[in-house]
Every structure is written in C-alpha cells, then in structure tokens.
Write an enzyme that holds these catalytic residues in place. Structure first.
Site, PDB file in Angstrom:
ATOM      1  N   ARG A  17     -28.979  -5.156  -4.691  1.00 35.68           N
ATOM      2  CA  ARG A  17     -28.075  -6.303  -4.776  1.00 35.68           C
ATOM      3  C   ARG A  17     -27.003  -6.236  -3.691  1.00 35.68           C
ATOM      4  NH1 ARG A  17     -31.935  -6.328  -7.556  1.00 35.68           N
ATOM      5  NH2 ARG A  17     -32.149  -7.345  -9.578  1.00 35.68           N
ATOM      6  N   ALA A  44      -4.681   6.327 -10.935  1.00 42.70           N
ATOM      7  CA  ALA A  44      -5.027   4.954 -11.282  1.00 42.70           C
ATOM      8  C   ALA A  44      -5.760   4.242 -10.156  1.00 42.70           C
ATOM      9  CB  ALA A  44      -3.768   4.186 -11.658  1.00 42.70           C
ATOM     10  N   ASP A  65      -6.670  15.957  -4.995  1.00 43.32           N
ATOM     11  CA  ASP A  65      -5.649  15.643  -5.993  1.00 43.32           C
ATOM     12  C   ASP A  65      -5.027  16.931  -6.498  1.00 43.32           C
ATOM     13  OD1 ASP A  65      -4.975  13.024  -7.949  1.00 43.32           O
ATOM     14  OD2 ASP A  65      -4.548  14.989  -8.820  1.00 43.32           O
ATOM     15  N   LYS A  91      -7.659  16.508 -12.148  1.00 39.23           N
ATOM     16  CA  LYS A  91      -8.279  15.195 -11.982  1.00 39.23           C
ATOM     17  C   LYS A  91      -9.461  15.232 -11.023  1.00 39.23           C
ATOM     18  CE  LYS A  91      -4.162  12.497 -13.105  1.00 39.23           C
ATOM     19  NZ  LYS A  91      -3.154  11.516 -12.637  1.00 39.23           N
ATOM     20  N   ASP A 135       1.213   8.454  -4.759  1.00 39.48           N
ATOM     21  CA  ASP A 135       2.330   7.808  -5.433  1.00 39.48           C
ATOM     22  C   ASP A 135       3.661   8.073  -4.739  1.00 39.48           C
ATOM     23  OD1 ASP A 135       2.780  10.458  -5.986  1.00 39.48           O
ATOM     24  OD2 ASP A 135       2.604  10.288  -8.161  1.00 39.48           O
ATOM     25  N   ASN A 136       3.609   8.511  -3.459  1.00 39.66           N
ATOM     26  CA  ASN A 136       4.875   8.812  -2.788  1.00 39.66           C
ATOM     27  C   ASN A 136       4.751   8.572  -1.282  1.00 39.66           C
ATOM     28  OD1 ASN A 136       4.560  11.682  -1.327  1.00 39.66           O
ATOM     29  ND2 ASN A 136       3.396  11.706  -3.242  1.00 39.66           N
ATOM     30  N   CYS A 192       6.251   3.969 -12.501  1.00 42.66           N
ATOM     31  CA  CYS A 192       5.446   3.764 -13.706  1.00 42.66           C
ATOM     32  C   CYS A 192       6.198   4.225 -14.953  1.00 42.66           C
ATOM     33  CB  CYS A 192       4.117   4.510 -13.581  1.00 42.66           C
ATOM     34  SG  CYS A 192       3.093   3.956 -12.210  1.00 42.66           S
ATOM     35  N   CYS A 250       7.280   2.196  18.176  1.00 43.38           N
ATOM     36  CA  CYS A 250       7.035   3.011  16.977  1.00 43.38           C
ATOM     37  C   CYS A 250       6.939   4.481  17.359  1.00 43.38           C
ATOM     38  CB  CYS A 250       5.745   2.569  16.297  1.00 43.38           C
ATOM     39  SG  CYS A 250       5.260   3.610  14.902  1.00 43.38           S
ATOM     40  N   CYS A 253       2.755   5.532  16.337  1.00 42.35           N
ATOM     41  CA  CYS A 253       1.591   5.016  17.064  1.00 42.35           C
ATOM     42  C   CYS A 253       1.883   4.692  18.518  1.00 42.35           C
ATOM     43  CB  CYS A 253       0.996   3.815  16.341  1.00 42.35           C
ATOM     44  SG  CYS A 253       2.040   2.345  16.291  1.00 42.35           S
TER      45      CYS A 253
END
Length: 346
Positions: A17, A44, A65, A91, A135-136, A192, A250, A253
């Site tokens: 598919r 998440a 992780d 995890k 998350d940071n 969160c 920058c 980069c």
C-alpha cells in the site's frame, strides 16, 4: 520459538500500500529499506515516530533515550504498557522489544544513554536522518550542531498542552535551529507537568515528523519544502508558515561555531515536566548490584541490569550503569548534586 513467516509474505506485499502511493513508489521504498535513522528521545514523540518508521520499513532505527517507563507515560507514549512501567524498563529497551514484534525486518538499536558532546560522534555516526523526540533546548542545540557539521537532515518537534509544532531542518537548504532560536526561551515556560499534555497532539506532531522523514528518505532533501507547521488539537487550528529565513550571520550554519557540540561536559539539567534533575557530568561506570546492597540498608531498592531505583523520601533516585542519575522531587541543581554525592559518591 518464533513462528516462521507466512509463505505468502514478501516485502512487496508487506509494503504494497505504501509502494502504490505514486510519489513514493518502488524506488522510494527501496531507499527507505536501506535508510538509517536515529530517534533522540523515545517518549511521547519518539515512540510514535519509531512505530511509524518501523512499519514503513526503515532499515535501521537507532533509539537513544536516557529515561525509564513511568505510569504517567502510558497516557500518550504508545509503545509502552503497564508491565514496562511496573518493571521500570528503560524506554529504549521497552520500545525495541515492542518494535521487534512489529517488524522483524527492521534493525533496532536501543541505546540507554544521554546524548552528550562526548558521545555524539559515536551515537550519531552513519545516519541518513535524525528525528527529535527530546524535551529540552540543550539537546536540540547539540543535535543541530552535529547535523549542520555533518550535513544531515533532522526534524524538530515539540508539544505541550494541546499545542505542537514541527520543522524540518536541512543543512545547506533551510534555516538551522539556531537561525530560528538564537537563544533558548527565557523565563518560565509551560511544561507537561504544569500545563499537561494531550495524547492526540503528541501523536499528531510525531506523525507529521515521520511523514517528513519518509519523504526525505524516499525522494531526497532537495524535494522538500521545509514549512513550519503548528497545530492546536483542542481549538482545531492548524497553520502552515513559509520556511524560516536563514540568518546570514548565524553562528552555527554560517560561521560553523559548534559551541554545543564542542562542550567539554554535560551540565546537570532540570527535566521538562518531571520535577527532576539529571546528573551526568562525567563518565563514571557504576556497579549497580554493589550500590543496591549499600542502599538497601536505607530503603527498598528496585534494580535490574539497566537501572537502579530507590525512594529516599521525599526524593527518588535512579542511577544508570554509566553513572548518570535522575533525582526526582526537586528542580534545584545544587540539591540534586548533594543527593547524588551523598548516596552515590562525589
């Protein structure tokens, strides 16, 4: 014994598919099968990314992780179940076990570790793309430094409450992360823990990141327009903005100053939404069984080959074999350092 695949099974039938989707086709599927992707953070966002890419047939998925499964994760982190939380599995390990049952063709490389300047070259070598499930901002700046230096595409994502956003970053073609965020946000930010988070928004952002990844892997970075997408699943508002402009001055980069990648060590950081601090200032192998024996004189200890956890009211201390620790119950870095020194050693 694992049963043999059905005689009717073939890669063509498994991915039929996906192959029938004309813009991807058989050639795109072959590129996906040969691809190597790292997912940084398997919570998440990362857990959803990992399952989508495994089902799509990405050849190698490296899961990086530092954390373990907790009960509060189960509301939105789709790869994990109650047994993983009871066992306190890392995890990356729990995700790898699940994904191996989803698609045995895919090579899963779980790494229970914190991505740092000292291990980034080793952990991120030989990749075609990186997905952000962190998350940071500190880790994202580190990913960005590495990706720009290696000319490697990566896809940023974040979500809190009902709101999320994603942006693909393709070095040499788009703005880099430091062009968009020259400095991390200042002041108190929603997390969160303080604002909560809905499973639909994390799943949506992760799915959009995975879609970008599949297009880049199948058709190449040149085929891609890196628009910034934001979504609020509660209000139903979706916005897609033109690609951010590159900053000609920058530091990353444009001038190739990789200050995060060249950092000598990882400072303690407060973990987003966790009321916790991570301590990982130097590599320091720990004998978890020996430490468990010492700490059992103070409180009940749960330990396996991956981690040791002990509750020292009002704090919870989790120690990993590489010497890293998470101290839950405080966001005070000085206090966390003191607890680490008291129970693990200076």
């Amino acid at each position: 014994m694992t049963p043999a695949p059905d005689s009717r099974y073939s890669r063509d039938s498994r991915y039929s598919r996906q192959i029938r989707f004309a813009p991807l086709g058989d050639r795109g599927q072959q590129r996906i099968l040969a691809a190597r992707v790292a997912i940084i953070g398997c919570g998440a966002l990362g857990s959803v990314q990992a399952e989508i890419l495994a089902r799509a047939g990405v050849g190698t998925i490296r899961l990086i992780d530092r954390d373990f499964v907790e009960w509060s994760n189960l509301q939105r982190q789709f790869l994990f179940d109650e047994a993983d939380a009871v066992d306190g599995l890392p995890k990356a390990v729990a995700a790898a076990r699940r994904l191996s049952k989803v698609n045995a063709d895919v090579t899963i490389e779980p790494m229970v570790a914190d991505l740092t300047p000292s291990n980034a070259d080793e952990m991120l070598e030989g990749l075609d793309l990186i997905l952000d499930g962190t998350d940071n901002f500190e880790t994202r700046y580190l990913i960005n430094d590495f990706a720009v230096r290696e000319n490697l595409p990566w896809i940023y994502g974040a979500a809190v409450g009902s709101y999320g956003l994603k942006l693909a970053i393709i070095p040499g073609h788009t703005a880099c992360f430091r062009c968009v965020y020259p400095d991390p946000p200042q002041g108190a930010q929603p997390t969160c823990e303080t604002a909560g988070v809905l499973g639909p928004v994390t799943a949506t952002i992760a799915a959009l990141q995975a879609a970008d990844a599949l297009r880049i892997l199948a058709l190449g970075a040149d085929s891609f327009i890196a628009r910034l997408t934001t979504i609020d699943v509660w209000s139903g508002e979706i916005r897609q903005l033109d690609p951010p402009q590159r900053d000609p001055d920058c530091s990353c980069c444009a001038h190739h100053e990789f200050v995060h990648l060249n950092g000598a060590r990882r400072a303690p950081i407060s973990l987003c939404g966790r009321n916790a601090v991570q301590i990982h200032e130097r590599a320091r192998p720990i004998d978890l069984s020996g430490l468990a024996q010492q700490l059992r004189t103070l409180a009940p200890v749960r330990a396996n080959e991956f981690a040791l956890r002990v509750t020292l009211d009002p704090y919870e201390l989790t120690v990993f074999p590489d010497g890293r620790a998470i101290i839950k119950g405080t966001t005070d870095i000085g206090l966390a350092r003191s607890i680490y020194a008291r129970y693990v050693g200076a």
